[in-house]
Write a protein that holds these residues in place. Structure first.
Motif, PDB file in Angstrom:
ATOM      1  N   ALA A  49       0.676  -0.759   0.315  1.00 33.88           N
ATOM      2  CA  ALA A  49       0.347  -0.509  -0.069  1.00 33.88           C
ATOM      3  C   ALA A  49       0.709   0.889   0.037  1.00 33.88           C
ATOM      4  CB  ALA A  49      -1.088   0.428   0.833  1.00 33.88           C
ATOM      5  N   ARG A  50       0.419   2.627  -0.185  1.00 30.74           N
ATOM      6  CA  ARG A  50       0.670   4.086   0.216  1.00 30.74           C
ATOM      7  C   ARG A  50       0.489   4.498   0.512  1.00 30.74           C
ATOM      8  NH1 ARG A  50       1.930   8.664  -4.801  1.00 30.74           N
ATOM      9  NH2 ARG A  50       2.790   9.475  -2.839  1.00 30.74           N
ATOM     10  N   VAL A  51       0.828   5.269   2.163  1.00 31.55           N
ATOM     11  CA  VAL A  51       0.129   5.745   2.298  1.00 31.55           C
ATOM     12  C   VAL A  51       0.407   7.186   2.390  1.00 31.55           C
ATOM     13  CG1 VAL A  51       0.091   6.506   5.177  1.00 31.55           C
ATOM     14  CG2 VAL A  51       0.148   4.430   4.513  1.00 31.55           C
ATOM     15  N   ILE A  52      -0.653   7.939   2.354  1.00 25.29           N
ATOM     16  CA  ILE A  52      -0.485   9.478   2.290  1.00 25.29           C
ATOM     17  C   ILE A  52      -0.801  10.212   3.127  1.00 25.29           C
ATOM     18  CG2 ILE A  52      -1.348  11.627   1.019  1.00 25.29           C
ATOM     19  CD1 ILE A  52      -1.853   8.211  -0.562  1.00 25.29           C
ATOM     20  N   TYR A  53       0.130  11.027   4.034  1.00 28.17           N
ATOM     21  CA  TYR A  53       0.000  11.623   5.545  1.00 28.17           C
ATOM     22  C   TYR A  53       0.573  13.262   5.754  1.00 28.17           C
ATOM     23  CZ  TYR A  53       1.232  11.355  10.015  1.00 28.17           C
ATOM     24  OH  TYR A  53       1.420  10.831  12.169  1.00 28.17           O
ATOM     25  N   ASP A  54      -1.274  13.281   6.111  1.00 28.46           N
ATOM     26  CA  ASP A  54      -1.561  14.767   5.967  1.00 28.46           C
ATOM     27  C   ASP A  54      -1.661  15.148   7.450  1.00 28.46           C
ATOM     28  OD1 ASP A  54      -1.337  15.704   3.373  1.00 28.46           O
ATOM     29  OD2 ASP A  54      -2.919  15.789   3.167  1.00 28.46           O
TER      30      ASP A  54
END
Length: 346
Positions: A49-54
């Protein structure tokens, strides 16, 4: 030969792009300095998976962004009072406990504090802790472990407090001997006046974003905040590390339970459940706690895996009080904070 190589390279590039496209994406909206990069990388590798973290700096900022249309996130990390608000406003998906076997690791004591959602219907505790005060002892060698430090005129222009209404108002209320969740108007006014006339004149500003950097560069000597933020900034400065202390004042103050919640309409609900379950693996939770110098407050078996020291102990939280949803009394706090304390300054 060259054309054949070009074709092979093109095919390889296409396959690489297709492989990347197959990765599920998980969109996380979390506090600054709150999930180790090493944990994110392990999750991405294990689940392809790819985590997009804001990141956000306060519950108010997080909530305002979501309510104004900042959608697209799968998991968000609100504190207890905002979990209550978001449950009431139908902003959260129900947790499917069958997908999170590691819920058995969550400390029942923390769930006793979680009166807003004791059965983890909509939220899973991530961390139980408290903000406190960080002091540069090279600049401030003598001090009391009390919120009264912000009344010290000799430190004027060298101190900050969080730009967070519930935290700062809660500090003042605790110092005065009141509940951080009081709905008594006279007590709220007394706390407002303490901040306005005794503490605020000595502050550079209210700051939830850059207090760690300001402390690290020597601009600020005393800051109210989260220890992980400051110690992350000074980690490569041994002298400053040796001259920095964190404490939770003797009067107590607001505590928080930050929880992992799945937002209503999340696109990757199954992957979100996998992430929550992953966090509560004992060895992963211990890695998180060690990274930030936390006691493993929310996960019991993780305590056996912890290797590093903590900036404070679980016992230091004995005198704090969880912030709960204030209901109608929130208007009294908003009036004190936005129409008085925050008027005319940082």
């Amino acid at each position: 030969m060259i054309k054949r190589m070009e074709v092979f390279c093109l095919i390889g590039l296409v396959l690489l792009i297709m492989g990347c496209e197959k990765k599920e994406r998980l969109y996380i909206y979390n506090w600054t300095y709150y999930t180790p990069e090493s944990v994110i990388e392990k999750f991405e590798k294990e689940f392809n998976a790819r985590v997009i973290y804001d990141e956000f700096a306060s519950n108010e900022d997080m909530y305002a962004k979501l309510k104004s249309g900042g959608s697209g996130y799968d998991i968000v990390f609100p504190s207890a009072d905002y979990v209550s608000i978001m449950i009431a406003q139908n902003m959260l998906e129900k947790i499917d406990k069958s997908l999170i076997p590691n819920l058995v690791n969550v400390d029942p004591v923390v769930l006793q504090y979680a009166q807003y959602d004791p059965n983890m219907e909509y939220s899973v505790p991530y961390y139980f802790g408290a903000a406190g005060i960080i002091v540069n002892t090279a600049r401030v060698p003598e001090f009391e472990q009390s919120w009264s430090i912000f009344a010290r005129e000799d430190l004027r222009g060298r101190m900050t407090m969080l730009d967070d209404m519930r935290e700062v108002m809660g500090d003042a209320l605790a110092y005065l001997g009141y509940s951080v969740n009081t709905d008594i108007t006279s007590q709220i006014i007394e706390a407002r006046d303490l901040i306005n006339y005794s503490w605020k004149p000595n502050l550079v500003k209210f700051d939830a974003d850059a207090f760690g950097k300001g402390f690290a560069n020597g601009e600020f000597w005393v800051v109210q905040g989260y220890p992980e933020v400051v110690f992350e900034e000074i980690a490569e400065n041994p002298r400053m590390m040796a001259n920095t202390v964190f404490f939770i004042p003797r009067e107590g103050g607001p505590a928080y339970i930050d929880s992992m919640c799945i937002l209503k309409g999340a696109r990757n609900i199954e992957l979100a459940h996998k992430f929550i379950d992953f966090i509560h693996r004992p060895e992963i939770y211990a890695e998180f706690a060690d990274e930030f110098g936390f006691p493993a407050t929310a996960n019991v078996p993780a305590r056996q895996f912890k290797q590093g020291d903590s900036w404070y102990s679980a016992e230091d939280l004995n005198n704090v009080e969880i912030k709960f949803d204030l209901g109608a009394a929130l208007d009294l706090y908003n009036d004190a904070w936005f129409n008085s304390i925050r008027v005319g300054g940082e």
